[in-house]
Design a protein around this motif. Structure first.
Motif, PDB file in Angstrom:
ATOM      1  N   ASN A  80       0.785  -1.573  -0.587  1.00 21.38           N
ATOM      2  CA  ASN A  80      -0.201  -0.048   0.343  1.00 21.38           C
ATOM      3  C   ASN A  80       0.547   1.132  -0.294  1.00 21.38           C
ATOM      4  OD1 ASN A  80      -2.178  -1.289   0.155  1.00 21.38           O
ATOM      5  ND2 ASN A  80      -2.471  -1.779   2.667  1.00 21.38           N
ATOM      6  N   ALA A 115       2.138   1.054  -3.372  1.00 22.79           N
ATOM      7  CA  ALA A 115       0.685   2.016  -4.374  1.00 22.79           C
ATOM      8  C   ALA A 115       0.378   3.491  -3.908  1.00 22.79           C
ATOM      9  CB  ALA A 115      -0.136   1.362  -4.035  1.00 22.79           C
ATOM     10  N   SER A 134      -1.438   5.561 -11.599  1.00 26.55           N
ATOM     11  CA  SER A 134      -1.716   5.368 -10.524  1.00 26.55           C
ATOM     12  C   SER A 134      -2.704   4.716 -10.343  1.00 26.55           C
ATOM     13  CB  SER A 134      -1.515   6.796  -9.521  1.00 26.55           C
ATOM     14  OG  SER A 134      -2.968   7.296 -10.498  1.00 26.55           O
ATOM     15  N   ARG A 167      -6.235  -1.317  -3.200  1.00 31.48           N
ATOM     16  CA  ARG A 167      -5.380  -1.638  -1.706  1.00 31.48           C
ATOM     17  C   ARG A 167      -4.780  -3.168  -1.201  1.00 31.48           C
ATOM     18  NH1 ARG A 167      -3.291   2.161  -4.212  1.00 31.48           N
ATOM     19  NH2 ARG A 167      -2.849   4.444  -3.572  1.00 31.48           N
ATOM     20  N   LEU A 176      -2.427  -2.767 -10.386  1.00 28.57           N
ATOM     21  CA  LEU A 176      -0.683  -2.799 -10.442  1.00 28.57           C
ATOM     22  C   LEU A 176      -0.202  -2.878 -11.646  1.00 28.57           C
ATOM     23  CD1 LEU A 176       1.804  -3.748  -7.648  1.00 28.57           C
ATOM     24  CD2 LEU A 176       2.042  -4.258  -9.696  1.00 28.57           C
ATOM     25  N   SER A 186      -1.372  -1.379 -14.361  1.00 29.42           N
ATOM     26  CA  SER A 186      -0.771   0.830 -14.791  1.00 29.42           C
ATOM     27  C   SER A 186      -0.056   1.045 -15.471  1.00 29.42           C
ATOM     28  CB  SER A 186      -0.350   0.837 -13.585  1.00 29.42           C
ATOM     29  OG  SER A 186       0.640   0.246 -12.513  1.00 29.42           O
TER      30      SER A 186
END
Length: 394
Positions: free
Chosen positions: A99, A102, A113, A117, A187, A190
């Motif tokens: 987290n 991130a 971004s 989470r 993630l 992204s």
């Protein structure tokens, strides 16, 4: 409308009360009616589920420095950041690090971004996994009169209630499982250059079938020594044994994707949480009740007794990280964040980028954990057994 014999955890109590109301007039206890009694009874067990205890979660993982040239194909920019070796993403420092990375991710031309989470499993690890619920009980008792006022008893009671995973823990487990999917999907996607091949997160709950057996010795103290109705008090000790399997849950997450360079990443995160309370413990007994002598040879008993013992609740943790090494082409991914997260199919050998030597291994290379106790209960636990039974004298 319920009848006196409606089946509830206390159904036998209702039935025997009904029997008393229609029984023939009682006969007084006589000296030649015998000193021994045998009894069969049933009723309800009322356990307490304490929440007090000591929490001991794993500490931060071993820190290391990593470096990468980011982001290709732009002009080389050296990114040096810190990371930590984690045993799992699902709980503790692993969830915190993910987290943090991130949140610290620096958006760029090739990276955006993302909102995902990880919802940590820590609340589950910091309390008892299971709880006992109100349920019926059955048992038998043998006693011998020592004097007109005192009797020695040996009894065996079996609680029908099973140890089950609490609803709060089930909800927390599901939240953690689902958050793994959302976090890693965000993630991996992204960066449009990464190719997601597979992403799973499963939770397997084993409810178990653990029940309790109470083997007790007690001294019954008659508050009256004559008459058809004999009230009494009880004091003694009990061995509480747990039979069957304890509840547990296993979380397993896996992600497989290709880096923009084509290097494959395949990592698996497996966590098992178990209820590991003691299988045997000693308890003190306090209680009382009343006997109704229907005749010199048999009668009815209503009994309530509380078993007091230490709170034996215990939660243990296993964690097994697995990173697939030796995949081709070799490569790794370092998030443009500090602290950062590293994904690699390389070994732990150091690498050098523009004169900076750093660790090439994945963040998910912390030590495996086996039988780590994360919660130990404290305080005094109680089990109240309320029964009704029929006894015979001989």
């Amino acid at each position: 409308m319920r009848t006196p014999c409606t089946r509830t955890p206390f159904w036998m109590v209702h039935c025997l009360v009904a029997v008393v109301t229609v029984a023939s007039p009682a006969a007084a206890q006589t000296a030649d009616s015998g000193k021994w009694e045998i009894e069969f009874h049933g009723g309800g067990m009322l356990p307490t589920n304490l929440t007090t205890g000591t929490v001991s979660l794993p500490g931060p993982g071993q820190a290391f420095t990593t470096a990468a040239i980011y982001p290709p194909p732009a002009p080389p920019v050296l990114v040096v950041a810190s990371s930590r070796r984690e045993s799992s993403w699902y709980f503790g420092d692993g969830a915190i690090l993910f987290n943090q990375a991130a949140a610290a991710l620096a958006p760029g031309a090739m990276t955006a971004s993302f909102p995902g989470r990880i919802t940590t499993l820590d609340p589950v690890l910091g309390r008892s996994l299971g709880e006992r619920r109100r349920e019926g009980s059955i048992g038998a008792r043998v006693s011998r009169a020592l004097t007109p006022r005192l009797s020695a008893e040996l009894s065996v009671d079996y609680s029908l209630g099973m140890l089950q995973i609490t609803q709060a823990n089930s909800d927390s487990i599901e939240a953690t499982r689902a958050s793994f999917i959302a976090a890693f999907y965000g993630l991996i996607t992204s960066n449009p250059g990464r190719v997601l091949k597979s992403l799973t997160s499963t939770a397997t709950l084993e409810s178990g079938n653990a029940r309790q057996l109470f083997t007790s010795g007690a001294l019954a103290i008659n508050l009256r020594t004559s008459g058809d109705v004999i009230p009494y008090a009880t004091v003694g000790a009990s061995l509480i044994s747990t039979t069957g399997n304890m509840p547990s849950v296993t979380l397993k997450g896996n992600y497989q994707f290709l880096n923009p360079s084509g290097s494959p990443i395949n990592e698996t995160d497996t966590v098992t949480v178990r209820d590991a309370r003691d299988n045997r413990m000693v308890a003190g007994i306090l209680g009382g009740g009343v006997k109704y002598h229907v005749s010199p040879r048999w009668g009815i008993r209503l009994d309530a007794r509380v078993s007091l013992s230490k709170n034996a609740a215990s939660t243990v943790l296993d964690a097994t990280p697995n990173v697939a090494l030796g995949l081709l082409p070799a490569g790794r991914l370092v998030l443009n964040a500090d602290p950062t997260v590293v994904f690699s199919n390389n070994s732990t050998d150091p690498v050098t980028a523009i004169g900076v030597t750093a660790v090439a291994a994945s963040t998910l290379t912390g030590p495996a954990l086996t039988g780590l106790r994360t919660f130990s209960g404290s305080g005094v636990s109680s089990h109240t057994n309320i029964t009704a039974g029929i006894f015979w004298r001989f």
